[in-house]
Design an enzyme around this catalytic site. Structure first.
Site, PDB file in Angstrom:
ATOM      1  N   GLY A  41      43.808  44.746  43.011  1.00  0.00           N
ATOM      2  CA  GLY A  41      44.000  45.200  41.627  1.00  0.00           C
ATOM      3  C   GLY A  41      44.129  46.708  41.556  1.00  0.00           C
ATOM      4  O   GLY A  41      43.409  47.418  42.245  1.00  0.00           O
ATOM      5  N   ASP A  57      36.813  44.853  46.968  1.00  0.00           N
ATOM      6  CA  ASP A  57      36.094  44.190  48.061  1.00  0.00           C
ATOM      7  C   ASP A  57      36.982  43.224  48.843  1.00  0.00           C
ATOM      8  O   ASP A  57      36.800  43.040  50.046  1.00  0.00           O
ATOM      9  CB  ASP A  57      34.831  43.488  47.541  1.00  0.00           C
ATOM     10  CG  ASP A  57      35.155  42.364  46.594  1.00  0.00           C
ATOM     11  OD1 ASP A  57      36.010  42.569  45.713  1.00  0.00           O
ATOM     12  OD2 ASP A  57      34.574  41.278  46.740  1.00  0.00           O
ATOM     13  N   ARG A 115      48.959  41.595  46.214  1.00  0.00           N
ATOM     14  CA  ARG A 115      48.066  40.657  46.910  1.00  0.00           C
ATOM     15  C   ARG A 115      48.953  39.984  47.946  1.00  0.00           C
ATOM     16  O   ARG A 115      50.106  39.666  47.671  1.00  0.00           O
ATOM     17  CB  ARG A 115      47.468  39.673  45.907  1.00  0.00           C
ATOM     18  CG  ARG A 115      46.621  40.429  44.875  1.00  0.00           C
ATOM     19  CD  ARG A 115      45.610  39.577  44.181  1.00  0.00           C
ATOM     20  NE  ARG A 115      44.507  40.389  43.690  1.00  0.00           N
ATOM     21  CZ  ARG A 115      44.467  40.965  42.469  1.00  0.00           C
ATOM     22  NH1 ARG A 115      45.460  40.805  41.626  1.00  0.00           N
ATOM     23  NH2 ARG A 115      43.434  41.683  42.123  1.00  0.00           N
ATOM     24  N   THR A 138      38.344  50.208  42.023  1.00  0.00           N
ATOM     25  CA  THR A 138      38.286  49.014  41.176  1.00  0.00           C
ATOM     26  C   THR A 138      37.663  49.370  39.833  1.00  0.00           C
ATOM     27  O   THR A 138      36.646  50.079  39.789  1.00  0.00           O
ATOM     28  CB  THR A 138      37.486  47.860  41.845  1.00  0.00           C
ATOM     29  OG1 THR A 138      36.977  46.999  40.817  1.00  0.00           O
ATOM     30  CG2 THR A 138      36.313  48.339  42.660  1.00  0.00           C
ATOM     31  N   ARG A 176      35.354  39.969  35.611  1.00  0.00           N
ATOM     32  CA  ARG A 176      35.261  38.547  35.951  1.00  0.00           C
ATOM     33  C   ARG A 176      33.903  38.237  36.585  1.00  0.00           C
ATOM     34  O   ARG A 176      33.305  37.222  36.325  1.00  0.00           O
ATOM     35  CB  ARG A 176      36.396  38.177  36.915  1.00  0.00           C
ATOM     36  CG  ARG A 176      36.966  36.810  36.622  1.00  0.00           C
ATOM     37  CD  ARG A 176      38.239  36.560  37.399  1.00  0.00           C
ATOM     38  NE  ARG A 176      39.308  37.454  37.004  1.00  0.00           N
ATOM     39  CZ  ARG A 176      40.253  37.891  37.826  1.00  0.00           C
ATOM     40  NH1 ARG A 176      40.264  37.548  39.088  1.00  0.00           N
ATOM     41  NH2 ARG A 176      41.205  38.681  37.382  1.00  0.00           N
ATOM     42  N   ASP A 222      32.135  46.824  40.981  1.00  0.00           N
ATOM     43  CA  ASP A 222      31.374  45.667  41.465  1.00  0.00           C
ATOM     44  C   ASP A 222      31.190  45.716  42.981  1.00  0.00           C
ATOM     45  O   ASP A 222      31.164  44.693  43.645  1.00  0.00           O
ATOM     46  CB  ASP A 222      32.089  44.363  41.049  1.00  0.00           C
ATOM     47  CG  ASP A 222      33.527  44.317  41.514  1.00  0.00           C
ATOM     48  OD1 ASP A 222      34.018  45.327  42.054  1.00  0.00           O
ATOM     49  OD2 ASP A 222      34.170  43.272  41.332  1.00  0.00           O
ATOM     50  N   ASP A 279      36.092  47.466  37.960  1.00  0.00           N
ATOM     51  CA  ASP A 279      34.899  46.652  37.662  1.00  0.00           C
ATOM     52  C   ASP A 279      33.586  47.239  38.171  1.00  0.00           C
ATOM     53  O   ASP A 279      32.526  46.765  37.817  1.00  0.00           O
ATOM     54  CB  ASP A 279      35.063  45.247  38.260  1.00  0.00           C
ATOM     55  CG  ASP A 279      36.152  44.468  37.547  1.00  0.00           C
ATOM     56  OD1 ASP A 279      36.379  44.737  36.353  1.00  0.00           O
ATOM     57  OD2 ASP A 279      36.791  43.602  38.179  1.00  0.00           O
TER      58      ASP A 279
HETATM   59  P1  ADP Z   1      40.737  43.450  45.619  1.00  0.00           P
HETATM   60  O1  ADP Z   1      40.879  44.334  46.800  1.00  0.00           O
HETATM   61  O2  ADP Z   1      41.122  44.140  44.339  1.00  0.00           O
HETATM   62  O3  ADP Z   1      39.379  42.778  45.567  1.00  0.00           O
HETATM   63  P2  ADP Z   1      41.971  40.922  46.481  1.00  0.00           P
HETATM   64  O4  ADP Z   1      40.677  40.165  46.551  1.00  0.00           O
HETATM   65  O5  ADP Z   1      43.108  40.232  45.834  1.00  0.00           O
HETATM   66  O6  ADP Z   1      41.844  42.318  45.744  1.00  0.00           O
HETATM   67  O7  ADP Z   1      42.389  41.300  48.003  1.00  0.00           O
HETATM   68  C1  ADP Z   1      43.548  42.044  48.238  1.00  0.00           C
HETATM   69  C2  ADP Z   1      44.216  41.576  49.496  1.00  0.00           C
HETATM   70  O8  ADP Z   1      43.352  41.782  50.627  1.00  0.00           O
HETATM   71  C3  ADP Z   1      44.533  40.089  49.571  1.00  0.00           C
HETATM   72  O9  ADP Z   1      45.700  39.746  48.868  1.00  0.00           O
HETATM   73  C4  ADP Z   1      44.727  39.911  51.070  1.00  0.00           C
HETATM   74  O10 ADP Z   1      45.993  40.380  51.483  1.00  0.00           O
HETATM   75  C5  ADP Z   1      43.642  40.827  51.644  1.00  0.00           C
HETATM   76  N1  ADP Z   1      42.435  40.036  51.957  1.00  0.00           N
HETATM   77  C6  ADP Z   1      41.410  39.718  51.136  1.00  0.00           C
HETATM   78  N2  ADP Z   1      40.481  38.974  51.787  1.00  0.00           N
HETATM   79  C7  ADP Z   1      40.934  38.804  53.046  1.00  0.00           C
HETATM   80  C8  ADP Z   1      40.445  38.111  54.215  1.00  0.00           C
HETATM   81  N3  ADP Z   1      39.305  37.457  54.204  1.00  0.00           N
HETATM   82  N4  ADP Z   1      41.208  38.165  55.340  1.00  0.00           N
HETATM   83  C9  ADP Z   1      42.363  38.841  55.373  1.00  0.00           C
HETATM   84  N5  ADP Z   1      42.880  39.499  54.313  1.00  0.00           N
HETATM   85  C10 ADP Z   1      42.190  39.490  53.171  1.00  0.00           C
END
Ligand code: ADP
Length: 327
Positions: free
Chosen positions: A15, A107, A76, A130, A176, A134, A132
């Protein structure tokens, strides 16, 4: 013996949040200052896999500190969850001789970096971006302050019309898994009720106080609810209140994506600049696979795998303050 960092890649992932550009600027300019070549990776891990990478210089980040969003774009990326995708990403870094990676994201992006760091020989540094707030281990995340200020400005405006008409307003803000935006914006706008994911919503208690207000013919009430509240967000709260208070005028406003955009606040620009600078310094001194946090105004370096969401950490003191000040 650690390998000398000579080429750094920087990406924004997950995000977006206001202040990411200020962090990119700091990473680029600190690298240039140290004579390190720096590469911008477009659309997070997606661009890394697709080799959408270009060299940056000091001028590439001119005039962006005040801009929301991210000039590197974000995404993502499903393929990065697979080893095959991560192998392609590594090959693209290797090809250019990039031997350090800065990941600006939440995270989820950090979890991706942890996995990548386990499999391949690339030191990674995280910067928490982020809205949030969080992520455990840092008092600040880039974008939170701006998002809260946007919410406050919007709620102040809604409060004017709420007061003019004697209405109940239910305002849904982002969050969320974490209720910080709701808690901070709710306190700052004098909300009577703040509903957050970290606490079970006591609907009976809220209805009792609203019925009492109705009896006193003072049914003006501001409810700020985080989107991830256990009761189900603003629309669910409205449904219940309409049933229990059929004569009340109730309105819902979901603030939505306006909370993500806009020019970053001064605080977000400052922490983004500070974190971006320290991310590069960390790579240089061999402090790897951590994210850059700030605790009590001091820099802290927290292992990326510890960057779990901080659900349940809202202080009881704040909850008490909300109750006392709203009465
Ligand atoms: P944020 O970083 O805002 O929490 P996301 O949870 O959507 O956003 O994670 C962003 C991207 O990080 C995902 O689309 C993916 O490409 C990568 N990612 C997240 N978790 C994993 C994981 N366990 N293994 C590999 N890549 C991951």
């Amino acid at each position: 013996m650690e390998k000398k960092i000579t080429r750094i890649g920087v990406l924004t992932s997950g995000g977006d949040s206001p202040g990411m550009n200020a962090a990119i600027r700091a990473v680029v300019r600190t690298s240039v200052y140290h004579g390190i070549e720096v590469f911008g990776i477009m659309r997070g891990y997606q661009g890394l896999i697709e080799d959408d990478i270009y060299q940056m210089e000091s001028r590439s980040v001119a005039n962006i500190i005040q801009r929301g969003g991210t000039i590197l774009k974000t995404a993502r990326c499903k393929e990065f969850f697979e080893f095959e995708g991560r192998s392609k990403a590594y090959a693209n870094l290797k090809k250019r001789g990039i031997n350090g990676l800065v990941i600006i994201g939440g995270d989820g992006s950090f979890r991706g970096a942890v996995q990548f760091g386990k499999e391949f020989d690339i030191p990674c540094i995280g910067i928490a971006g982020t809205i949030d707030k969080d992520i455990l281990g840092t008092d600040f995340t880039i974008g939170f302050d701006t998002a809260v200020n946007t919410a406050v400005e919007a709620i102040d405006k809604i409060r004017d019309t709420m007061d003019a008409h004697d209405r109940i307003f239910i305002i849904e803000v982002m969050g969320r898994d974490a209720g910080y935006i709701a808690l901070h914006s709710g306190i700052a706008t004098g909300a009577e009720n703040i509903l957050i994911p970290e606490r079970k919503t006591d609907m009976d208690d809220m209805i009792a106080s609203l019925l009492e207000k109705e009896r006193r013919k003072k049914l003006v009430n501001l409810i700020v609810v985080a989107e991830g509240d256990d009761y189900g967000g603003a629309n669910e709260v409205e449904k219940t209140l309409k049933e229990k208070l059929p004569n009340a005028e109730i309105r819902v406003c979901i603030l939505g994506h306006i909370q993500r955009g806009g020019a970053p606040s001064c605080i977000d620009r400052l922490i983004a600049s500070r974190m971006g600078y320290h991310a590069v310094e960390s790579l240089i001194v061999g402090r790897h696979n951590v994210f850059v946090g700030i605790q009590n105004n001091k820099m802290h370096y927290i292992p990326l795998e510890n960057a779990v969401k901080s659900k349940g950490k809202i202080s009881e003191e704040w909850i008490k303050i909300v109750k006392i000040l709203a009465s």
